[in-house]
Design an enzyme around this catalytic site. Structure first.
Site, short mmCIF file in Angstrom:
data_model
loop_
_atom_site.label_atom_id
_atom_site.label_comp_id
_atom_site.label_asym_id
_atom_site.label_seq_id
_atom_site.Cartn_x
_atom_site.Cartn_y
_atom_site.Cartn_z
N HIS A 176 6.03 -6.42 1.16
CA HIS A 176 5.83 -4.84 2.03
C HIS A 176 6.22 -4.58 2.65
O HIS A 176 7.48 -3.66 3.96
CB HIS A 176 4.62 -4.55 2.48
CG HIS A 176 3.88 -4.48 1.06
ND1 HIS A 176 2.00 -4.01 1.10
CD2 HIS A 176 3.76 -3.38 -0.42
CE1 HIS A 176 1.97 -3.75 -0.24
NE2 HIS A 176 2.76 -3.45 -1.09
N HIS B 126 4.04 4.50 -4.24
CA HIS B 126 4.04 2.73 -3.47
C HIS B 126 4.50 1.77 -4.21
O HIS B 126 5.44 1.06 -4.14
CB HIS B 126 2.49 2.43 -4.09
CG HIS B 126 2.07 1.39 -3.10
ND1 HIS B 126 2.35 0.54 -1.81
CD2 HIS B 126 2.07 0.08 -3.32
CE1 HIS B 126 2.16 -0.57 -1.62
NE2 HIS B 126 1.93 -1.21 -2.97
N HIS C 8 6.87 -6.02 -10.32
CA HIS C 8 7.21 -7.29 -9.38
C HIS C 8 8.30 -7.97 -10.43
O HIS C 8 9.42 -8.21 -10.23
CB HIS C 8 6.49 -7.61 -8.56
CG HIS C 8 5.67 -7.30 -8.10
ND1 HIS C 8 6.22 -6.63 -6.48
CD2 HIS C 8 4.11 -7.18 -7.90
CE1 HIS C 8 5.27 -5.75 -5.95
NE2 HIS C 8 4.10 -6.66 -6.70
#
EC number: 3.5.1.108
Length: 305
Positions: free
Chosen positions: A79, A238, A265
């Site tokens: 983030h 997100h 990821h």
């Protein structure tokens, strides 16, 4: 010339570690031109540094985790990394007195505020971009992610969760990247998880800092957060935020078209490694003429939050 960027001054914040549940102090410091993004664990003696690097990403099960040659790790970097990408910050030292970056509210927005509060300064060195020259695609079962050439940075992300609260109309998001677009459309989108998964993780001593204050939590039927969502399609936004952070592990903003279906990821990192491993697929570029800069990468004079 489009120049490299760093912070005007150091800045500090405290938060909670997502997995430990412990207090974490994060300090961001300016860095010289051509330093890159350097993460540093100051809780170790001597401190251990982790340059942002696609090949340093090892454990992607629950977050993006950097691991060095000795097996020392720093977790939950994605983030903050996305916020750095969003504001085009090339050089920064990130110090943390714990094994993980604080989760804050589960989005990149607190980091945007932090970076803008520190101030952004141009440096007397040309900013390097990675330009995609040919298609690169990676797959994992029905999941896939790919880059194709494009004069800008375009993202097209699709999620697919069979859940009553995640309708088909909120599973895809497309964005032409710019600092302004990132801040307004992506940075506030929070991480999310399913109650049954969180309960299992906490029974294993993980996600101890996870709460409704820093994540969207869903049970089998609905969203549990009293205030609901910040956007109706916050979940896919997100996932795009995560991808922007994962791809900035290259250390450079990317010029290309990114498309992904059910990627996470691990697959984001696999794509980045596949690109960088193929010398024919990409090149470094700089821009002496500001008029030649691809759309979205003009150095922003100000960003409206």
């Amino acid at each position: 010339m489009i120049k490299q960027r760093t912070l005007k001054q150091s800045i500090k914040v405290t938060g909670v570690g997502l997995h430990s549940g412990n207090k974490v102090t994060l300090t961001l410091r300016p860095a010289m031109a051509n330093t890159g993004v350097i993460y540093c664990r100051t809780d170790l003696n001597p401190p251990v540094t982790f340059p942002a690097n696609a090949n340093a990403v090892r454990d992607t099960m629950l977050c993006t985790c950097l691991v060095n040659e000795e097996g020392v790790r720093i977790s939950t970097v994605e983030h903050l990394n996305a916020a750095l990408a969003g504001l085009g910050i090339d050089n920064v030292i990130i110090e943390v007195d714990a094994p993980e970056i604080p989760i804050m509210d589960g989005s990149a927005s607190p980091f945007i505020y932090l970076l803008l509060d520190a101030g952004i300064e141009e440096q007397n060195a040309a900013k390097k971009f990675i330009r995609i020259k040919q298609k690169v695609r990676v797959e994992d079962g029905d999941k896939w992610a790919e880059f194709t050439p494009y004069n800008g940075f375009r993202l097209d992300f699709t999620i697919d969760f069979e859940h009553p609260a995640i309708g088909k109309d909120v599973r895809n998001y497309v964005m032409d990247f710019s600092a302004q677009a990132f801040v307004q459309q992506i940075s506030r989108a929070r991480t999310f998880g399913f109650m049954k998964d969180i309960e299992y993780l906490q029974s294993q001593g993980l996600a101890l800092g996870g709460s409704l204050d820093n994540a969207i939590v869903l049970d089998d039927y609905r969203i549990l957060n009293e205030d609901g969502l910040r956007f109706k399609d916050e979940l896919v936004r997100h996932k795009m935020l995560d991808a922007i952070g994962d791809l900035y592990m290259a250390g450079y903003n990317i010029i290309g078209d990114f498309k992904a279906y059910k990627s996470g990821h691990g697959l984001n990192n696999k794509l980045l490694r596949a690109v960088l491993a193929n010398q024919e697929a990409w090149e470094f570029v700089t821009f002496d003429d500001k008029q030649a800069v691809p759309h979205g990468y003009e150095a922003p004079t100000q960003v409206l939050i």
